[in-house]
Scaffold this active site. Structure first.
Site, PDB file in Angstrom:
ATOM      1  N   THR A   6       0.813  -1.215   0.000  1.00  0.00           N
ATOM      2  CA  THR A   6       0.000   0.000   0.000  1.00  0.00           C
ATOM      3  C   THR A   6       0.850   1.270   0.000  1.00  0.00           C
ATOM      4  OG1 THR A   6      -1.483   1.278   1.443  1.00  0.00           O
ATOM      5  CG2 THR A   6      -0.137  -0.352   2.525  1.00  0.00           C
ATOM      6  N   TYR A  22      -1.716  -0.330  11.206  1.00  0.00           N
ATOM      7  CA  TYR A  22      -1.942  -1.042   9.937  1.00  0.00           C
ATOM      8  C   TYR A  22      -0.767  -0.825   8.993  1.00  0.00           C
ATOM      9  CZ  TYR A  22      -3.365  -1.447   5.043  1.00  0.00           C
ATOM     10  OH  TYR A  22      -3.381  -1.731   3.688  1.00  0.00           O
TER      11      TYR A  22
END
Ligand code: NAD
Ligand code: DAU
Length: 333
Positions: free
Chosen positions: A123, A147
């Site tokens: 990501t 995260y």
């Protein structure tokens, strides 16, 4: 090619499996998924009867299950992850287990079984907030929340397996995906479905955080290209090229639905909220990829999908999501 896709019952993974089965008649896919709250076999109803597709319920942290599913495959694509930032702020245990230890388990099995291509789905969040300009693949990793820290940990491990063991790994780092079948905890499906229910839309902080939106099918095409034409050991940024402030996006969604802006409810900001993500995508563009879907048209199509698929999202919102959302707002934000 025979592929092992992990996390294929989730949002992006399910689109990717459909993309592969449609585009490559000679390919087959094993989907290893734990079916957490985010995994939903409804996402793959249309392919479950395809003889080239097999679903295996299992955890990527379980070495035996991973080896069993991986035996005989040519390539592994790891989509499996705990993926929601707000949940990682409420509790990070599962993020570390799945995103870091799970990736490690896959890497070890791939090394043992001599897998010839491993793609890690990462990501843009690993670069942290980008106030100006755009992050290149060589930019330092500065994750801001549990995260993104877990995803960054996984990326570092993946790269180490290339450097140390010459395991042929590739990493894609994409910007915010949107499209059909996205779990309604994420901004776009949350706001569409809340608006359809005439519920207030909880906009964090001043609403001016910027995300670069990427239609999920464009991401699938990029991952496909990296799988087939990427250089082992390399990282590829995949950005939609559409930077939008959250408040602007929220108004756009309300306009598409014909709902009033009075539904917007400013709430207290997400802790550690990254202001802006931005990716330099020269590398993937040089491989021959660019987004094929225009943002406005893809957003309108996505809104329509949620309008037409209440049977998909209503059970989710009255089930696990309800308990999560109550926890999220227990502090009275
Ligand atoms: P998602 O939350 O919709 O789906 C995750 C899937 O992984 C689910 O099917 C879940 O059951 C499965 N899973 C979770 N833990 C597992 C485990 N231990 N073993 C096996 N399966 C497990 O996620 P998504 O939005 O589709 O994201 C997929 C990947 O893409 C993730 O790695 C995420 O970090 C990355 N990513 C997502 C976005 C985005 O905007 N959604 C953007 C960039 C990168
Ligand atoms: O950038 C890629 C990442 O995009 C992925 O790695 C993650 O898996 C994915 O969840 C997503 O993370 P974000 O935190 O950017 O997405 P989210 O949809 O949660 O939030 C988008 C923006 O909207 C962010 O600035 C926070 C804001 N937001 C979000 C929610 C859920 C709100 O204002 N209100 C909300 O209720």
């Amino acid at each position: 090619m025979k592929l092992l896709v992990t996390g294929g019952a989730g949002f992006i993974g399910s689109h990717f499996i459909r993309h592969i089965l449609r585009k490559y008649p000679g390919d087959s896919v094993v989907n290893l998924d734990k079916l957490t709250y985010a995994g939903n076999l409804e996402n793959l109803r249309d392919v479950e009867g395809d003889s080239r597709y097999r679903f295996v319920r299992g955890d990527i942290c379980d070495g035996a299950a991973v080896r069993e599913a991986m035996r005989g495959v040519d390539a592994v694509l790891n989509f499996a992850a705990e993926s929601h930032v707000d949940r990682s702020i409420l509790g990070a245990d599962e993020f570390l287990k799945t995103d870091v230890l799970g990736t490690f388990t896959l890497l070890e099995a791939a090394r043992e079984l001599g897998i010839s291509r491993c793609v890690q789905i990462s990501t843009d969040e690993v670069y942290g907030s980008i106030e100006r300009g755009a992050a290149k693949e060589s930019a330092p990793l500065r994750p801001s929340n549990p995260y993104s820290a877990s995803k960054a940990g996984a990326d570092l491990l993946v790269s180490a397996y290339w450097t140390t063991h010459r395991l042929p790994v590739l990493i894609t780092r994409s910007s915010n995906n949107f499209g059909p079948n996205q779990y309604p905890e994420k901004l776009i499906p949350l706001f569409i479905t809340h608006a359809l229910e005439d519920r207030p839309l909880p906009l964090y902080g001043d609403g001016k955080n910027v995300r670069d939106w990427l239609y999920v099918r464009d991401n699938c095409a990029a991952i496909d290209l990296v799988l087939h034409a990427g250089v082992p050991g390399e990282v590829y940024n995949v950005g939609g090229g559409t930077e939008v402030e959250n408040i602007v996006l929220t108004r756009q969604i309300l306009r598409l639905l014909g709902k009033p802006e009075s539904l917007i409810q400013p709430v207290k900001d997400r802790p550690g909220h990254d202001r802006r993500y931005a990716l330099d995508c020269h590398k993937i563009r040089a491989l021959g990829w660019k987004p094929a879907h225009e943002f406005g048209a893809a957003l309108a199509e996505t809104v329509r999908w949620y309008q037409e698929h209440e049977a998909w999202w209503r059970p989710i919102k009255s089930g696990e999501f309800k308990a999560y959302y109550a926890r999220q707002y227990a502090s009275g934000a």
